[in-house]
Scaffold this motif. Structure first.
Motif, mmCIF file in Angstrom:
data_model
loop_
_atom_site.group_PDB
_atom_site.id
_atom_site.type_symbol
_atom_site.label_atom_id
_atom_site.label_comp_id
_atom_site.label_asym_id
_atom_site.label_seq_id
_atom_site.Cartn_x
_atom_site.Cartn_y
_atom_site.Cartn_z
ATOM 1 N N ALA A 138 -101.370 -6.911 -5.942
ATOM 2 C CA ALA A 138 -100.027 -7.620 -5.223
ATOM 3 C C ALA A 138 -100.030 -7.355 -3.464
ATOM 4 C CB ALA A 138 -98.822 -7.492 -5.876
ATOM 5 N N GLU A 139 -99.096 -7.606 -3.381
ATOM 6 C CA GLU A 139 -98.869 -7.147 -1.529
ATOM 7 C C GLU A 139 -97.710 -6.477 -1.959
ATOM 8 O OE1 GLU A 139 -99.249 -9.790 1.788
ATOM 9 O OE2 GLU A 139 -101.236 -10.280 0.591
ATOM 10 N N LEU A 140 -96.582 -7.354 -2.541
ATOM 11 C CA LEU A 140 -95.325 -6.631 -2.615
ATOM 12 C C LEU A 140 -95.584 -6.018 -4.187
ATOM 13 C CD1 LEU A 140 -93.116 -10.102 -1.781
ATOM 14 C CD2 LEU A 140 -93.617 -7.732 -0.911
ATOM 15 N N HIS A 141 -94.313 -5.091 -4.351
ATOM 16 C CA HIS A 141 -94.460 -3.869 -5.530
ATOM 17 C C HIS A 141 -93.817 -3.692 -6.247
ATOM 18 C CE1 HIS A 141 -98.897 -2.769 -4.962
ATOM 19 N NE2 HIS A 141 -98.612 -2.506 -3.732
ATOM 20 N N PHE A 142 -93.234 -4.220 -7.354
ATOM 21 C CA PHE A 142 -92.139 -4.106 -8.396
ATOM 22 C C PHE A 142 -92.156 -3.262 -9.751
ATOM 23 C CE2 PHE A 142 -93.211 -8.106 -6.484
ATOM 24 C CZ PHE A 142 -91.630 -8.850 -6.046
ATOM 25 N N PRO A 143 -91.786 -1.957 -8.807
ATOM 26 C CA PRO A 143 -91.755 -0.465 -9.557
ATOM 27 C C PRO A 143 -91.220 -0.402 -11.314
ATOM 28 C CG PRO A 143 -90.587 0.152 -7.852
ATOM 29 C CD PRO A 143 -90.801 -2.010 -7.561
ATOM 30 N N SER A 144 -90.378 -1.266 -11.232
ATOM 31 C CA SER A 144 -89.841 -1.114 -12.877
ATOM 32 C C SER A 144 -90.437 -2.725 -13.795
ATOM 33 C CB SER A 144 -88.406 -2.023 -12.857
ATOM 34 O OG SER A 144 -88.265 -3.440 -12.350
ATOM 35 N N ILE A 145 -91.288 -3.087 -13.123
ATOM 36 C CA ILE A 145 -92.205 -4.228 -13.882
ATOM 37 C C ILE A 145 -93.745 -3.617 -13.863
ATOM 38 C CG2 ILE A 145 -93.346 -7.018 -14.036
ATOM 39 C CD1 ILE A 145 -90.923 -7.624 -12.438
ATOM 40 N N HIS A 146 -93.957 -3.582 -14.768
ATOM 41 C CA HIS A 146 -95.565 -2.889 -15.951
ATOM 42 C C HIS A 146 -95.971 -3.889 -15.654
ATOM 43 C CE1 HIS A 146 -92.844 1.388 -15.433
ATOM 44 N NE2 HIS A 146 -92.410 0.449 -15.937
ATOM 45 N N ALA A 147 -97.336 -4.127 -15.634
ATOM 46 C CA ALA A 147 -98.314 -5.387 -15.031
ATOM 47 C C ALA A 147 -99.163 -4.264 -16.993
ATOM 48 C CB ALA A 147 -99.640 -5.737 -14.529
ATOM 49 N N VAL A 148 -99.630 -5.084 -18.291
ATOM 50 C CA VAL A 148 -100.421 -3.902 -18.972
ATOM 51 C C VAL A 148 -101.013 -4.859 -20.055
ATOM 52 C CG1 VAL A 148 -98.860 -1.595 -19.717
ATOM 53 C CG2 VAL A 148 -98.319 -3.614 -20.893
ATOM 54 N N THR A 149 -101.590 -4.258 -20.693
ATOM 55 C CA THR A 149 -102.814 -5.121 -21.629
ATOM 56 C C THR A 149 -102.536 -5.067 -23.085
ATOM 57 O OG1 THR A 149 -103.948 -3.596 -21.981
ATOM 58 C CG2 THR A 149 -105.018 -4.205 -20.415
ATOM 59 N N PRO A 150 -102.392 -5.944 -23.973
ATOM 60 C CA PRO A 150 -101.580 -6.148 -24.966
ATOM 61 C C PRO A 150 -102.062 -4.393 -25.815
ATOM 62 C CG PRO A 150 -102.891 -8.027 -24.841
ATOM 63 C CD PRO A 150 -103.554 -6.980 -23.812
ATOM 64 N N GLU A 151 -102.852 -4.397 -26.105
ATOM 65 C CA GLU A 151 -103.303 -2.474 -26.472
ATOM 66 C C GLU A 151 -102.559 -1.877 -25.661
ATOM 67 O OE1 GLU A 151 -107.462 -5.606 -27.087
ATOM 68 O OE2 GLU A 151 -105.682 -4.565 -24.954
ATOM 69 N N HIS A 152 -102.584 -2.053 -24.494
ATOM 70 C CA HIS A 152 -101.557 -1.008 -24.131
ATOM 71 C C HIS A 152 -99.887 -0.972 -24.323
ATOM 72 C CE1 HIS A 152 -100.808 2.448 -21.203
ATOM 73 N NE2 HIS A 152 -99.548 1.862 -20.741
ATOM 74 N N PHE A 153 -99.722 -1.720 -24.228
ATOM 75 C CA PHE A 153 -98.248 -2.254 -24.628
ATOM 76 C C PHE A 153 -97.910 -1.982 -25.948
ATOM 77 C CE2 PHE A 153 -95.397 -5.346 -26.616
ATOM 78 C CZ PHE A 153 -94.233 -5.266 -25.257
ATOM 79 N N LEU A 154 -99.130 -2.291 -27.958
ATOM 80 C CA LEU A 154 -98.648 -1.917 -28.026
ATOM 81 C C LEU A 154 -98.180 -0.680 -28.261
ATOM 82 C CD1 LEU A 154 -100.467 -3.983 -30.191
ATOM 83 C CD2 LEU A 154 -98.629 -4.537 -30.324
ATOM 84 N N LYS A 155 -99.120 0.580 -27.706
ATOM 85 C CA LYS A 155 -98.992 1.323 -27.936
ATOM 86 C C LYS A 155 -98.128 2.432 -27.108
ATOM 87 C CE LYS A 155 -104.204 2.650 -27.526
ATOM 88 N NZ LYS A 155 -104.829 3.312 -26.207
ATOM 89 N N GLU A 156 -97.197 1.652 -25.907
ATOM 90 C CA GLU A 156 -95.869 2.611 -25.415
ATOM 91 C C GLU A 156 -95.270 1.911 -26.664
ATOM 92 O OE1 GLU A 156 -94.860 0.389 -22.117
ATOM 93 O OE2 GLU A 156 -97.265 1.332 -20.766
ATOM 94 N N THR A 157 -95.281 0.339 -27.250
ATOM 95 C CA THR A 157 -93.762 -0.069 -27.216
ATOM 96 C C THR A 157 -93.889 0.181 -29.722
ATOM 97 O OG1 THR A 157 -94.529 -1.995 -28.160
ATOM 98 C CG2 THR A 157 -93.355 -1.331 -25.925
ATOM 99 N N THR A 158 -94.926 0.502 -30.017
ATOM 100 C CA THR A 158 -95.049 1.090 -31.281
ATOM 101 C C THR A 158 -94.776 2.380 -31.834
ATOM 102 O OG1 THR A 158 -96.982 -1.154 -31.708
ATOM 103 C CG2 THR A 158 -96.795 0.071 -33.812
ATOM 104 N N PRO A 159 -93.446 1.989 -33.311
ATOM 105 C CA PRO A 159 -93.849 3.928 -33.374
ATOM 106 C C PRO A 159 -94.493 4.684 -33.493
ATOM 107 C CG PRO A 159 -92.468 2.461 -34.904
ATOM 108 C CD PRO A 159 -93.078 1.748 -33.286
#
Length: 159
Positions: A138-159
């Motif tokens: 992206a030319e424009l960056h939005f630091p509060s939005i994280h683009a992640v794979t489903p695997e990475h997202f689950l690692k971040e959000t699963t206890p």
């Protein structure tokens, strides 16, 4: 995660009313239809209310267009009626989010621009996609939005 752990997580989540707003790319929904474990879990968690997926006109149209094709689903265990039923159930968990402002130019692929615009409009914390290479250019960056794979997202959000 065991059923007891999943039940405890759902109870804790519902008691504390945590809302994680996310944008789920069409390729993740297709992955769920094909039985890909991480994609299926992301969609299931959205349906259970653990995450709130945002939906807009462009993303909805893309879902319908891709689900109407036969080629991507040649190895799917779900028939066309089952895929459409899953989409209906998933859409019931989505928060419809209008986009009032376009961020252009940003990405080469117009569909990826729409994902970012939906995330910005709905204040999403994550875009869950298998197409990270294009999203990270992206030319424009939005630091509060994280683009992640489903695997990475689950690692971040699963206890």
């Amino acid at each position: 995660m065991s059923q007891n752990a999943a039940g405890a997580w759902l109870w804790w989540h519902s008691c504390y009313h945590l809302e994680m707003l996310i944008v789920v790319d069409t390729n993740v929904f297709v992955g769920a239809c094909l039985g890909m474990e991480a994609s299926s879990t992301v969609i299931r968690n959205c349906i259970l209310g653990l995450h709130i997926p945002l939906m807009g006109n462009a993303l909805f149209s893309e879902h319908l267009d891709v689900l109407a094709r036969n080629a991507p689903f040649s190895k799917s265990k779900l028939g066309v009626n089952e895929r459409n039923e899953l989409l209906d159930i998933y859409l019931a968990s989505c928060r419809w989010t209008p986009i009032y402002f376009g961020w252009r130019p940003n990405l080469a692929d117009e569909a990826d621009n729409r994902l970012i615009e939906l995330a910005v409009a709905g204040n999403a914390s994550h875009i869950v996609s298998r197409n990270l290479r294009d999203l990270r250019r992206a030319e424009l960056h939005f630091p509060s939005i994280h683009a992640v794979t489903p695997e990475h997202f689950l690692k971040e959000t699963t206890p």
